[in-house]
Design a protein around this motif. Structure first.
Motif, PDB file in Angstrom:
ATOM      1  N   ILE A  68       0.852  -1.203   0.000  1.00 49.60           N
ATOM      2  CA  ILE A  68       0.000   0.000   0.000  1.00 49.60           C
ATOM      3  C   ILE A  68       0.888   1.253   0.000  1.00 49.60           C
ATOM      4  N   VAL A  69       1.890   1.262   0.857  1.00 49.59           N
ATOM      5  CA  VAL A  69       2.829   2.399   0.887  1.00 49.59           C
ATOM      6  C   VAL A  69       3.522   2.538  -0.475  1.00 49.59           C
ATOM      7  N   MET A  70       3.825   1.391  -1.099  1.00 49.29           N
ATOM      8  CA  MET A  70       4.624   1.387  -2.328  1.00 49.29           C
ATOM      9  C   MET A  70       3.747   1.317  -3.593  1.00 49.29           C
ATOM     10  N   GLY A 104      11.586  14.975  -0.898  1.00 47.88           N
ATOM     11  CA  GLY A 104      10.816  13.735  -1.041  1.00 47.88           C
ATOM     12  C   GLY A 104      10.270  13.266   0.292  1.00 47.88           C
ATOM     13  N   TRP A 105       9.340  12.324   0.222  1.00 44.65           N
ATOM     14  CA  TRP A 105       8.643  11.854   1.431  1.00 44.65           C
ATOM     15  C   TRP A 105       8.109  10.457   1.233  1.00 44.65           C
ATOM     16  N   ARG A 106       8.138   9.696   2.312  1.00 49.74           N
ATOM     17  CA  ARG A 106       7.475   8.389   2.355  1.00 49.74           C
ATOM     18  C   ARG A 106       7.133   8.136   3.828  1.00 49.74           C
ATOM     19  N   LEU A 107       5.849   8.060   4.100  1.00 47.39           N
ATOM     20  CA  LEU A 107       5.407   7.798   5.475  1.00 47.39           C
ATOM     21  C   LEU A 107       4.697   6.458   5.527  1.00 47.39           C
ATOM     22  N   ASP A 108       4.751   5.838   6.691  1.00 51.64           N
ATOM     23  CA  ASP A 108       4.014   4.595   6.871  1.00 51.64           C
ATOM     24  C   ASP A 108       2.515   4.935   6.962  1.00 51.64           C
ATOM     25  N   TYR A 158       0.212   6.957   9.461  1.00 50.32           N
ATOM     26  CA  TYR A 158       0.515   8.365   9.731  1.00 50.32           C
ATOM     27  C   TYR A 158       0.114   9.281   8.578  1.00 50.32           C
ATOM     28  N   TRP A 159      -0.610   8.765   7.611  1.00 47.91           N
ATOM     29  CA  TRP A 159      -1.103   9.606   6.516  1.00 47.91           C
ATOM     30  C   TRP A 159      -2.296  10.435   7.002  1.00 47.91           C
ATOM     31  N   GLY A 160      -2.532  11.532   6.305  1.00 49.57           N
ATOM     32  CA  GLY A 160      -3.751  12.321   6.549  1.00 49.57           C
ATOM     33  C   GLY A 160      -3.708  13.173   7.797  1.00 49.57           C
ATOM     34  N   GLN A 161      -2.489  13.450   8.298  1.00 54.10           N
ATOM     35  CA  GLN A 161      -2.382  14.251   9.523  1.00 54.10           C
ATOM     36  C   GLN A 161      -1.456  15.451   9.369  1.00 54.10           C
ATOM     37  N   GLY A 162      -0.970  15.651   8.151  1.00 54.78           N
ATOM     38  CA  GLY A 162      -0.144  16.828   7.907  1.00 54.78           C
ATOM     39  C   GLY A 162       1.334  16.647   8.205  1.00 54.78           C
ATOM     40  N   TYR A 163       1.747  15.431   8.588  1.00 48.19           N
ATOM     41  CA  TYR A 163       3.149  15.239   8.956  1.00 48.19           C
ATOM     42  C   TYR A 163       4.097  15.423   7.764  1.00 48.19           C
ATOM     43  N   ALA A 164       3.713  14.909   6.598  1.00 48.32           N
ATOM     44  CA  ALA A 164       4.614  15.005   5.435  1.00 48.32           C
ATOM     45  C   ALA A 164       4.821  16.471   5.061  1.00 48.32           C
ATOM     46  N   SER A 165       3.743  17.236   5.033  1.00 44.45           N
ATOM     47  CA  SER A 165       3.873  18.653   4.658  1.00 44.45           C
ATOM     48  C   SER A 165       4.694  19.417   5.695  1.00 44.45           C
ATOM     49  N   GLU A 166       4.451  19.134   6.961  1.00 40.92           N
ATOM     50  CA  GLU A 166       5.204  19.833   8.014  1.00 40.92           C
ATOM     51  C   GLU A 166       6.706  19.535   7.892  1.00 40.92           C
ATOM     52  N   CYS A 207       9.443  15.248  -7.765  1.00 41.11           N
ATOM     53  CA  CYS A 207       8.772  14.551  -8.861  1.00 41.11           C
ATOM     54  C   CYS A 207       8.036  13.341  -8.340  1.00 41.11           C
ATOM     55  N   THR A 208       7.019  12.969  -9.081  1.00 42.46           N
ATOM     56  CA  THR A 208       6.272  11.748  -8.748  1.00 42.46           C
ATOM     57  C   THR A 208       5.524  11.272  -9.989  1.00 42.46           C
ATOM     58  N   ALA A 209       5.010  10.043  -9.911  1.00 46.51           N
ATOM     59  CA  ALA A 209       4.175   9.547 -11.002  1.00 46.51           C
ATOM     60  C   ALA A 209       2.956  10.462 -11.141  1.00 46.51           C
ATOM     61  N   VAL A 252       0.024   9.829 -11.607  1.00 44.13           N
ATOM     62  CA  VAL A 252      -1.158   9.307 -10.898  1.00 44.13           C
ATOM     63  C   VAL A 252      -1.035   9.348  -9.377  1.00 44.13           C
ATOM     64  N   ASN A 253       0.125   9.775  -8.848  1.00 44.01           N
ATOM     65  CA  ASN A 253       0.296   9.794  -7.384  1.00 44.01           C
ATOM     66  C   ASN A 253      -0.296  11.089  -6.810  1.00 44.01           C
ATOM     67  N   GLU A 254      -1.615  11.083  -6.686  1.00 44.03           N
ATOM     68  CA  GLU A 254      -2.334  12.289  -6.240  1.00 44.03           C
ATOM     69  C   GLU A 254      -1.937  12.726  -4.826  1.00 44.03           C
ATOM     70  N   ARG A 270       1.305  14.602  -5.069  1.00 42.77           N
ATOM     71  CA  ARG A 270       1.121  15.872  -5.774  1.00 42.77           C
ATOM     72  C   ARG A 270       0.430  16.896  -4.877  1.00 42.77           C
ATOM     73  N   ARG A 271      -0.491  16.408  -4.045  1.00 37.02           N
ATOM     74  CA  ARG A 271      -1.159  17.349  -3.128  1.00 37.02           C
ATOM     75  C   ARG A 271      -0.169  17.954  -2.143  1.00 37.02           C
ATOM     76  N   VAL A 272       0.817  17.157  -1.698  1.00 40.65           N
ATOM     77  CA  VAL A 272       1.840  17.723  -0.797  1.00 40.65           C
ATOM     78  C   VAL A 272       2.600  18.830  -1.539  1.00 40.65           C
ATOM     79  N   GLU A 325       1.638  20.667  -3.985  1.00 39.27           N
ATOM     80  CA  GLU A 325       0.784  21.842  -4.179  1.00 39.27           C
ATOM     81  C   GLU A 325       0.558  22.593  -2.871  1.00 39.27           C
ATOM     82  N   ARG A 326       0.409  21.842  -1.774  1.00 44.29           N
ATOM     83  CA  ARG A 326       0.245  22.454  -0.451  1.00 44.29           C
ATOM     84  C   ARG A 326       1.462  23.290  -0.085  1.00 44.29           C
ATOM     85  N   LEU A 327       2.636  22.843  -0.527  1.00 45.02           N
ATOM     86  CA  LEU A 327       3.874  23.584  -0.239  1.00 45.02           C
ATOM     87  C   LEU A 327       3.973  24.850  -1.085  1.00 45.02           C
TER      88      LEU A 327
HETATM   89  C1  LIG Z   1       2.695  11.044  -0.183  1.00 43.99           C
HETATM   90  C2  LIG Z   1       2.386  10.986   1.292  1.00 43.99           C
HETATM   91  C3  LIG Z   1       3.605  11.304   2.125  1.00 43.99           C
HETATM   92  C4  LIG Z   1       1.290  12.015   1.581  1.00 43.99           C
HETATM   93  O1  LIG Z   1       0.900  11.889   2.916  1.00 43.99           O
HETATM   94  P1  LIG Z   1      -0.322  12.743   3.479  1.00 43.99           P
HETATM   95  O2  LIG Z   1      -0.562  12.261   4.851  1.00 43.99           O
HETATM   96  O3  LIG Z   1      -1.441  12.741   2.504  1.00 43.99           O
HETATM   97  O4  LIG Z   1       0.276  14.220   3.486  1.00 43.99           O
HETATM   98  P2  LIG Z   1       0.388  15.193   4.717  1.00 43.99           P
HETATM   99  O5  LIG Z   1       1.152  14.542   5.810  1.00 43.99           O
HETATM  100  O6  LIG Z   1       0.893  16.463   4.196  1.00 43.99           O
HETATM  101  O7  LIG Z   1      -1.090  15.325   5.213  1.00 43.99           O
HETATM  102  C5  LIG Z   1      -2.001  16.116   4.477  1.00 43.99           C
HETATM  103  C6  LIG Z   1      -3.373  15.531   4.609  1.00 43.99           C
HETATM  104  O8  LIG Z   1      -3.685  15.460   5.994  1.00 43.99           O
HETATM  105  C7  LIG Z   1      -4.858  16.250   6.265  1.00 43.99           C
HETATM  106  N1  LIG Z   1      -4.682  16.792   7.620  1.00 43.99           N
HETATM  107  C8  LIG Z   1      -5.306  16.330   8.717  1.00 43.99           C
HETATM  108  N2  LIG Z   1      -4.903  16.999   9.799  1.00 43.99           N
HETATM  109  C9  LIG Z   1      -3.970  17.902   9.385  1.00 43.99           C
HETATM  110  C10 LIG Z   1      -3.204  18.886  10.036  1.00 43.99           C
HETATM  111  N3  LIG Z   1      -3.283  19.074  11.359  1.00 43.99           N
HETATM  112  N4  LIG Z   1      -2.350  19.639   9.307  1.00 43.99           N
HETATM  113  C11 LIG Z   1      -2.256  19.460   7.975  1.00 43.99           C
HETATM  114  N5  LIG Z   1      -2.960  18.528   7.291  1.00 43.99           N
HETATM  115  C12 LIG Z   1      -3.828  17.753   7.996  1.00 43.99           C
HETATM  116  C13 LIG Z   1      -4.919  17.235   5.136  1.00 43.99           C
HETATM  117  O9  LIG Z   1      -6.227  17.694   4.917  1.00 43.99           O
HETATM  118  C14 LIG Z   1      -4.424  16.415   3.971  1.00 43.99           C
HETATM  119  O10 LIG Z   1      -5.409  15.557   3.476  1.00 43.99           O
HETATM  120  P3  LIG Z   1      -5.811  15.594   1.894  1.00 43.99           P
HETATM  121  O11 LIG Z   1      -4.558  15.407   1.100  1.00 43.99           O
HETATM  122  O12 LIG Z   1      -6.769  14.463   1.773  1.00 43.99           O
HETATM  123  O13 LIG Z   1      -6.394  16.942   1.686  1.00 43.99           O
HETATM  124  C15 LIG Z   1       1.847   9.571   1.676  1.00 43.99           C
HETATM  125  O14 LIG Z   1       0.686   9.307   0.941  1.00 43.99           O
HETATM  126  C16 LIG Z   1       2.874   8.475   1.431  1.00 43.99           C
HETATM  127  O15 LIG Z   1       3.838   8.316   2.187  1.00 43.99           O
HETATM  128  N6  LIG Z   1       2.657   7.701   0.349  1.00 43.99           N
HETATM  129  C17 LIG Z   1       3.492   6.570   0.044  1.00 43.99           C
HETATM  130  C18 LIG Z   1       4.856   6.952  -0.466  1.00 43.99           C
HETATM  131  C19 LIG Z   1       4.807   7.866  -1.658  1.00 43.99           C
HETATM  132  O16 LIG Z   1       4.029   7.685  -2.587  1.00 43.99           O
HETATM  133  N7  LIG Z   1       5.718   8.844  -1.614  1.00 43.99           N
HETATM  134  C20 LIG Z   1       5.855   9.798  -2.667  1.00 43.99           C
HETATM  135  C21 LIG Z   1       6.670   9.258  -3.757  1.00 43.99           C
HETATM  136  S1  LIG Z   1       7.100  10.518  -4.910  1.00 43.99           S
END
Ligand SMILES: CC(C)(COP(=O)(O)OP(=O)(O)OC[C@H]1O[C@@H](n2cnc3c(N)ncnc32)[C@H](O)[C@@H]1OP(=O)(O)O)[C@@H](O)C(=O)NCCC(=O)NCCS
Length: 162
Positions: A6-8, A67-71, A74-82, A103-105, A107-109, A112-114, A116-118
């Motif tokens: 799932i992560v990969m 770049g970023w890769r989280l388990d 821990y997704w959906g909490q803003g850690y990657a962007s922070e 860069c990313t694929a 299709v890796n939405e 891409r959202r990270v 754009e958020r930055l």
């Molecule tokens: C890419 C990846 C790091 C993104 O992780 P993420 O958790 O979506 O990103 P963030 O940590 O920035 O969290 C942002 C999300 O948390 C939500 N969020 C919840 N609480 C939040 C808070 N306190 N602060 C900020 N965002 C918060 C945001 O709304 C956002 O959700 P959305 O994208 O659905 O709008 C993660 O999906 C991942 O590790 N994927 C596998 C590896 C991968 O594909 N890496 C990239 C290869 S190029």
């Protein structure tokens, strides 16, 4: 983490444990040599390791990439962007880089959202076919986003002023 399909999901295949360890050791050596790289991410007082985020010299792109890769837990909490914001601060303020890309694929939405958020910018003329992904594979088309030191400082200043 790197063995989890799932992560990969946006990589051609998950990694075997010994490949993952070798890869992490190489990144650790880079940090030893330059002082910066893809850092392990800790949520202080809660989780000692949630993944990695940082800046590294991407040899395919001939550029420094954030770049970023989280388990998955821990997704959906803003850690990657922070952590990415802290990495951009380090790259521009401490290392003195003029530009950092990501860069990313296509299709890796989530990734891409990270970007754009930055506030990174995307020009379709930068998009490319990743040379290490097999031809006609759905993950081969890649997007490239950019952040300049100047833009990062402007964005930071406008955020600080409210
Ligand atoms: C890419 C990846 C790091 C993104 O992780 P993420 O958790 O979506 O990103 P963030 O940590 O920035 O969290 C942002 C999300 O948390 C939500 N969020 C919840 N609480 C939040 C808070 N306190 N602060 C900020 N965002 C918060 C945001 O709304 C956002 O959700 P959305 O994208 O659905 O709008 C993660 O999906 C991942 O590790 N994927 C596998 C590896 C991968 O594909 N890496 C990239 C290869 S190029």
């Amino acid at each position: 983490m790197c063995a989890d399909p799932i992560v990969m999901r946006y990589f051609v295949s998950p990694m075997a444990a010994d490949d993952s360890i070798r890869w992490a050791e190489a990144r650790q050596r880079e940090i030893g040599e330059t002082g910066w790289g893809l850092w392990a991410v800790e949520v202080v007082g809660h989780f000692p390791f949630i993944g990695f985020v940082g800046i590294w010299q991407n040899v395919t792109l001939h550029a420094v990439e954030v770049g970023w890769r989280l388990d998955e837990p821990y997704w959906g909490q803003g850690y990657a962007s922070e952590a990415a914001r802290a990495s951009l601060d380090y790259g521009f303020d401490v290392v003195g880089l003029d530009e950092i890309v990501s860069c990313t694929a296509v299709v890796n939405e989530p990734s891409r959202r990270v970007m754009e958020r930055l506030g990174m910018t995307h020009d379709v003329s930068d998009d490319f076919e990743h040379p290490r992904v097999p031809a006609r594979h759905e993950l081969r088309p890649h997007v490239l986003y950019r952040m300049s030191a100047e833009r990062w400082r402007e964005l930071r200043a406008s955020k600080a002023s409210g």
